[in-house]
Scaffold this motif. Sequence first.
Motif, PDB file in Angstrom:
ATOM      1  N   LYS A  91      -8.392  11.968  15.052  1.00  0.00           N
ATOM      2  CA  LYS A  91      -9.760  11.549  14.738  1.00  0.00           C
ATOM      3  C   LYS A  91      -9.833  10.984  13.308  1.00  0.00           C
ATOM      4  O   LYS A  91     -10.443   9.942  13.077  1.00  0.00           O
ATOM      5  N   ILE A  92      -9.181  11.654  12.382  1.00  0.00           N
ATOM      6  CA  ILE A  92      -9.193  11.171  10.991  1.00  0.00           C
ATOM      7  C   ILE A  92      -8.512   9.804  10.901  1.00  0.00           C
ATOM      8  O   ILE A  92      -8.992   8.882  10.260  1.00  0.00           O
ATOM      9  N   ALA A 140     -10.476   5.239   6.630  1.00  0.00           N
ATOM     10  CA  ALA A 140      -9.519   4.160   6.340  1.00  0.00           C
ATOM     11  C   ALA A 140     -10.018   3.315   5.168  1.00  0.00           C
ATOM     12  O   ALA A 140      -9.234   2.926   4.294  1.00  0.00           O
ATOM     13  N   ALA A 141     -11.314   3.061   5.140  1.00  0.00           N
ATOM     14  CA  ALA A 141     -11.878   2.242   4.062  1.00  0.00           C
ATOM     15  C   ALA A 141     -11.734   2.947   2.713  1.00  0.00           C
ATOM     16  O   ALA A 141     -11.401   2.326   1.704  1.00  0.00           O
ATOM     17  N   LYS A 163       0.832  -1.211   0.000  1.00  0.00           N
ATOM     18  CA  LYS A 163       0.000   0.000   0.000  1.00  0.00           C
ATOM     19  C   LYS A 163       0.866   1.260   0.000  1.00  0.00           C
ATOM     20  O   LYS A 163       1.971   1.273   0.539  1.00  0.00           O
ATOM     21  N   GLN A 164       0.323   2.315  -0.604  1.00  0.00           N
ATOM     22  CA  GLN A 164       0.993   3.604  -0.523  1.00  0.00           C
ATOM     23  C   GLN A 164       0.701   4.230   0.849  1.00  0.00           C
ATOM     24  O   GLN A 164      -0.414   4.123   1.369  1.00  0.00           O
ATOM     25  N   ILE A 165       1.703   4.884   1.440  1.00  0.00           N
ATOM     26  CA  ILE A 165       1.546   5.434   2.788  1.00  0.00           C
ATOM     27  C   ILE A 165       1.163   6.914   2.705  1.00  0.00           C
ATOM     28  O   ILE A 165       1.840   7.709   2.042  1.00  0.00           O
ATOM     29  N   VAL A 166       0.093   7.267   3.393  1.00  0.00           N
ATOM     30  CA  VAL A 166      -0.326   8.670   3.488  1.00  0.00           C
ATOM     31  C   VAL A 166      -0.020   9.159   4.905  1.00  0.00           C
ATOM     32  O   VAL A 166      -0.566   8.637   5.872  1.00  0.00           O
ATOM     33  N   ALA A 195     -10.531  18.001   3.660  1.00  0.00           N
ATOM     34  CA  ALA A 195      -9.290  18.471   3.031  1.00  0.00           C
ATOM     35  C   ALA A 195      -8.339  17.308   2.766  1.00  0.00           C
ATOM     36  O   ALA A 195      -7.695  17.251   1.711  1.00  0.00           O
ATOM     37  N   VAL A 196      -8.289  16.364   3.716  1.00  0.00           N
ATOM     38  CA  VAL A 196      -7.425  15.195   3.541  1.00  0.00           C
ATOM     39  C   VAL A 196      -7.909  14.364   2.358  1.00  0.00           C
ATOM     40  O   VAL A 196      -7.125  13.992   1.477  1.00  0.00           O
ATOM     41  N   LEU A 197      -9.204  14.090   2.329  1.00  0.00           N
ATOM     42  CA  LEU A 197      -9.729  13.242   1.261  1.00  0.00           C
ATOM     43  C   LEU A 197      -9.523  13.898  -0.092  1.00  0.00           C
ATOM     44  O   LEU A 197      -9.194  13.238  -1.086  1.00  0.00           O
TER      45      LEU A 197
END
Length: 484
Positions: free
Chosen positions: A194-195, A202-203, A123-126, A478-480
């Motif tokens: 929280k995020i 996560a999903a 997986k790519q790491i964020v 903003a993250v999404l």
Amino acid sequence: MTSAQAITHGISAEGGLFVPQTIPTVTPQDLVRLSKMNYKGRAKEILSLYLTDFTAEEIAQCVDGAYADGKFSSAETAPLVKLSDGSEILELWRGPTCAFKDMALQLLPYLLTVAAGKAADGKQIVILVATSGDTGKAALEGFKNVRNTQIMVFYPSDGVSPMQKLQMATQEGDNVMVCAIEGNFDDAQSGVKKIFTDPAVAAKLAEKNKMFSSANSINWGRLVPQIVYYVSAYCDMLKKGEIRNGDPVNVVVPTGNFGNILAAYYAKQMGVPLGRLICASNKNKVLTDFIETGVYDRRRDFYCTSSPSMDILISSNLERLLFLLSDMDDKQTAQWMQSLSKDGVYDVGAEMHKKITDVFSAGFCDEDATQSLIREVYQTEHYLCDTHTAVAVQTYRNYKAETGDSTPTVIASTASPYKFSKSVLHAIAPQECMDDEFAVVERLHEITGFECPKQLLELKDKTVRFTDCCAVKDMEEAVLRAML
Ligand SMILES: *Cc1c(COP(=O)(O)O)cnc(C)c1O
């Protein structure tokens, strides 16, 4: 759980922090041997005791990359500078972003890349970061253009110094994103946590074959490189003949999130003869009160001070200390943390409080005392402290006056004075008055002759790339938007 998994995930699914199950030890003979090595050699040995699922070659490659010659402006990486009162300033800010965060965040991207190879299933790491100023820049610089990673940093819009803001806003790299928030550091940290722990987010990431990790000191991979420099400082004291092997050395740490001083605690538990660990706070003295009373109470005003990297009321690494001191009682620790997030307060009781005061002392320093300390140390020693280091030096002086304890002492110096030029110039030359950040830097250099790191001077000509600012409630969106 392996160390690779802990570093890759950053935080447990329930929101708890990872710690090693056992603390490895070093013997007095080890310290003699280590004192003959350079910083890289010491780092390789200490890291290999903790990262037992990494091969020696992997660790060597990580350390050689992180502390490569020329990356730090001192050949010793983390040099000691002796003041006339005998205390030793441990300069931890010689790295690329001029704050102690580089000591860990130059290494973390290497560790995370190796760890993800073992534990991330391709997986790519964020990486999400909440910063009170210095972590953000150090993490951006460490992770910029690192393959298979994306990084997003949130900082309090009005809670960082002009230089810190500029460092982040001009960050280069194709995988980086920076966003200010309308709130303080605690809001940023709680928002990120929280995020992180939201299964729905996560999903969404998993659908894109991505996963979160953290570069904040909640990630064990941030803590373990910090243990190295306390071992290294002891070795340097030994090497310089300041102490004999086995003599205690006290440590003073300007503290915010309790990561740096926790690393000193680990070094002590490993068998490095560290004496008192002295926790220094600014006007946000929630930790001073906690160490003095055993009651952690964040229900108080939040102050924006001249040492913004310590403007914190929710000190997250304390969780790790409480876990260790309660003999790894995870239920009790979780209860305290729940009570903190629900009621803003917890009381650890007399027995735990005694365990804390057996090791830790605490003190704080207000804004006026910070200013006069910078002035006095400059005038008498011709040494320029940044505002955070000044809080530590003043707290040490108070401690020494109160206790008479004359044990040799190392004071962690956490930032270059040029990151906080305006406050530092104001301390030594209050009559000077100018607004432009680089004019201030130049004047400070003219007056003191103290060398200014060139990477700060170069910011003047860089393009500002990031100007976004969002409300705390919009952080997730903003993250999404940026990371999917
Ligand atoms: C982050 C920081 C601190 C506080 O360190 P913690 O590990 O959060 O306690 C102190 N000084 C400076 C300059 C920092 O950047």
